[in-house]
Design a protein around this motif. Structure first.
Motif, PDB file in Angstrom:
ATOM      1  N   THR A 222       3.844   5.188  -4.085  1.00  0.00           N
ATOM      2  CA  THR A 222       3.703   4.258  -5.202  1.00  0.00           C
ATOM      3  C   THR A 222       3.585   4.966  -6.548  1.00  0.00           C
ATOM      4  N   VAL A 223       3.621   6.297  -6.544  1.00  0.00           N
ATOM      5  CA  VAL A 223       3.417   7.052  -7.787  1.00  0.00           C
ATOM      6  C   VAL A 223       4.503   6.735  -8.815  1.00  0.00           C
ATOM      7  N   LEU A 224       5.764   6.691  -8.384  1.00  0.00           N
ATOM      8  CA  LEU A 224       6.860   6.428  -9.320  1.00  0.00           C
ATOM      9  C   LEU A 224       6.692   5.068  -9.993  1.00  0.00           C
ATOM     10  N   MET A 225       6.337   4.058  -9.214  1.00  0.00           N
ATOM     11  CA  MET A 225       6.160   2.728  -9.765  1.00  0.00           C
ATOM     12  C   MET A 225       4.969   2.687 -10.727  1.00  0.00           C
ATOM     13  N   MET A 226       3.883   3.332 -10.352  1.00  0.00           N
ATOM     14  CA  MET A 226       2.674   3.299 -11.171  1.00  0.00           C
ATOM     15  C   MET A 226       2.821   4.118 -12.452  1.00  0.00           C
ATOM     16  N   ALA A 227       3.701   5.103 -12.436  1.00  0.00           N
ATOM     17  CA  ALA A 227       3.882   5.945 -13.630  1.00  0.00           C
ATOM     18  C   ALA A 227       4.272   5.096 -14.840  1.00  0.00           C
ATOM     19  N   GLY A 228       5.129   4.091 -14.623  1.00  0.00           N
ATOM     20  CA  GLY A 228       5.535   3.219 -15.727  1.00  0.00           C
ATOM     21  C   GLY A 228       4.369   2.408 -16.269  1.00  0.00           C
TER      22      GLY A 228
ATOM     23  N   LEU B 299      10.322   4.465   7.025  1.00  0.00           N
ATOM     24  CA  LEU B 299       9.596   4.615   5.767  1.00  0.00           C
ATOM     25  C   LEU B 299       9.979   3.514   4.771  1.00  0.00           C
ATOM     26  N   PRO B 300       9.116   3.260   3.779  1.00  0.00           N
ATOM     27  CA  PRO B 300       9.449   2.274   2.740  1.00  0.00           C
ATOM     28  C   PRO B 300      10.710   2.657   1.979  1.00  0.00           C
ATOM     29  N   ALA B 301      11.479   1.655   1.593  1.00  0.00           N
ATOM     30  CA  ALA B 301      12.763   1.893   0.936  1.00  0.00           C
ATOM     31  C   ALA B 301      12.641   2.749  -0.319  1.00  0.00           C
ATOM     32  N   SER B 302      11.544   2.605  -1.057  1.00  0.00           N
ATOM     33  CA  SER B 302      11.395   3.352  -2.305  1.00  0.00           C
ATOM     34  C   SER B 302      11.323   4.856  -2.084  1.00  0.00           C
ATOM     35  N   MET B 303      11.028   5.285  -0.854  1.00  0.00           N
ATOM     36  CA  MET B 303      10.905   6.720  -0.607  1.00  0.00           C
ATOM     37  C   MET B 303      12.250   7.424  -0.513  1.00  0.00           C
TER      38      MET B 303
ATOM     39  N   PHE C 247      10.864  -5.755   9.322  1.00  0.00           N
ATOM     40  CA  PHE C 247      10.079  -4.603   8.899  1.00  0.00           C
ATOM     41  C   PHE C 247       9.963  -4.605   7.372  1.00  0.00           C
ATOM     42  N   VAL C 248       8.827  -5.071   6.892  1.00  0.00           N
ATOM     43  CA  VAL C 248       8.593  -5.164   5.450  1.00  0.00           C
ATOM     44  C   VAL C 248       7.197  -4.639   5.154  1.00  0.00           C
ATOM     45  N   THR C 249       7.056  -3.971   4.041  1.00  0.00           N
ATOM     46  CA  THR C 249       5.745  -3.529   3.587  1.00  0.00           C
ATOM     47  C   THR C 249       5.530  -3.994   2.155  1.00  0.00           C
ATOM     48  N   GLU C 250       4.293  -4.301   1.828  1.00  0.00           N
ATOM     49  CA  GLU C 250       3.944  -4.719   0.477  1.00  0.00           C
ATOM     50  C   GLU C 250       3.074  -3.654  -0.184  1.00  0.00           C
ATOM     51  N   ILE C 251       3.282  -3.471  -1.479  1.00  0.00           N
ATOM     52  CA  ILE C 251       2.411  -2.614  -2.277  1.00  0.00           C
ATOM     53  C   ILE C 251       1.373  -3.517  -2.929  1.00  0.00           C
ATOM     54  N   LEU C 252       0.111  -3.241  -2.663  1.00  0.00           N
ATOM     55  CA  LEU C 252      -0.981  -4.029  -3.218  1.00  0.00           C
ATOM     56  C   LEU C 252      -1.758  -3.219  -4.243  1.00  0.00           C
ATOM     57  N   LEU C 253      -2.221  -3.896  -5.281  1.00  0.00           N
ATOM     58  CA  LEU C 253      -3.206  -3.326  -6.187  1.00  0.00           C
ATOM     59  C   LEU C 253      -4.533  -3.949  -5.777  1.00  0.00           C
ATOM     60  N   VAL C 254      -5.532  -3.116  -5.459  1.00  0.00           N
ATOM     61  CA  VAL C 254      -6.763  -3.604  -4.832  1.00  0.00           C
ATOM     62  C   VAL C 254      -7.981  -3.103  -5.594  1.00  0.00           C
ATOM     63  N   TRP C 255      -8.974  -3.974  -5.753  1.00  0.00           N
ATOM     64  CA  TRP C 255     -10.221  -3.594  -6.397  1.00  0.00           C
ATOM     65  C   TRP C 255     -11.361  -4.380  -5.751  1.00  0.00           C
ATOM     66  N   ARG C 256     -12.582  -3.919  -5.958  1.00  0.00           N
ATOM     67  CA  ARG C 256     -13.740  -4.580  -5.368  1.00  0.00           C
ATOM     68  C   ARG C 256     -13.991  -5.940  -6.024  1.00  0.00           C
TER      69      ARG C 256
END
Length: 206
Positions: free
Chosen positions: A22-28, A157-161, A178-187
């Motif tokens: 997720t680093v590439l996506m988060m960099a933006g 592996l996830p497609a973004s890789m 076969f699908v995976t989701e990227i979540l942003l998670v906090w308490r």
């Protein structure tokens, strides 16, 4: 942990977890946030989904990206992206056969898996009445990708890789969900102001 605020005139530090894929996506997002809030710093924690979930539970990070499948309780989350899992094989092993594959063909491969997807993939093969040969199982998706690059098998592996490797061929897996989701998670609690501002960059409402 103590928040890294040294003086009232200095900004706080956001402790942010990011899984490798997720680093590439988060960099933006980080770049955009930096433009709006140049005074706020980040302490980046990189690791697997399970490692970062543990760090969130133990208050070592304020907010993190995680990948499904994963069980969450006591957290708030937002889906940032949804993408398929692909079969990634070293180009040198493809012999020009770069077509999509189905579960039957996948079952004949030496499968390389990030541990998070083990039950997911094996359940699909079992439901189809097919064997699953997991040759290599690892914690980190980057390790799985490196093994595939070196011709040791086919990594799921996830497609973004696929952007991270020029040595592999990424193929769709037909007949699966076969699908995976990227979540942003906090308490699920009152957040520090700087973390709330970061969430607002994602147009979130806490």
């Amino acid at each position: 942990t103590k928040r890294e605020v040294i003086k009232a005139s200095q900004a706080a530090t956001i402790h942010l977890g990011m899984t490798p894929s997720t680093v590439l996506m988060m960099a933006g997002q980080l770049k955009r946030f930096m433009e709006h809030h140049p005074e706020i710093h980040f302490d980046i924690h990189d690791g697997t989904t399970f490692t970062l979930k543990s760090q969130l539970e133990n208050r070592l990070v304020d907010i993190t990206t995680l990948r499904t499948p994963i069980a969450l309780s006591g957290f708030c989350s937002k889906t940032l992206a949804r993408e398929p899992l692909l079969a990634m094989t070293a180009k040198e092993r493809m012999d020009g056969k770069e077509h999509a594959l189905d579960l039957e063909e996948l079952s004949r491969q030496r499968i390389i898996l990030s541990r998070r997807y083990r039950k997911y993939v094996l359940s699909a093969l079992e439901d189809a009445g097919l064997p699953g040969d997991i040759y290599y199982e690892c914690e980190d998706a980057r390790t799985a990708l490196t093994l595939a690059e070196n011709g040791l098998g086919t990594a799921i592996l996830p497609a973004s890789m696929r952007q991270l490797s020029e040595k592999t061929c990424a193929r769709e897996i037909h007949g699966t969900d076969f699908v995976t989701e990227i979540l942003l998670v906090w308490r699920d609690e009152k957040l520090p102001a700087e973390v709330q501002m970061f969430l607002e960059e994602f147009e979130l409402e806490k």
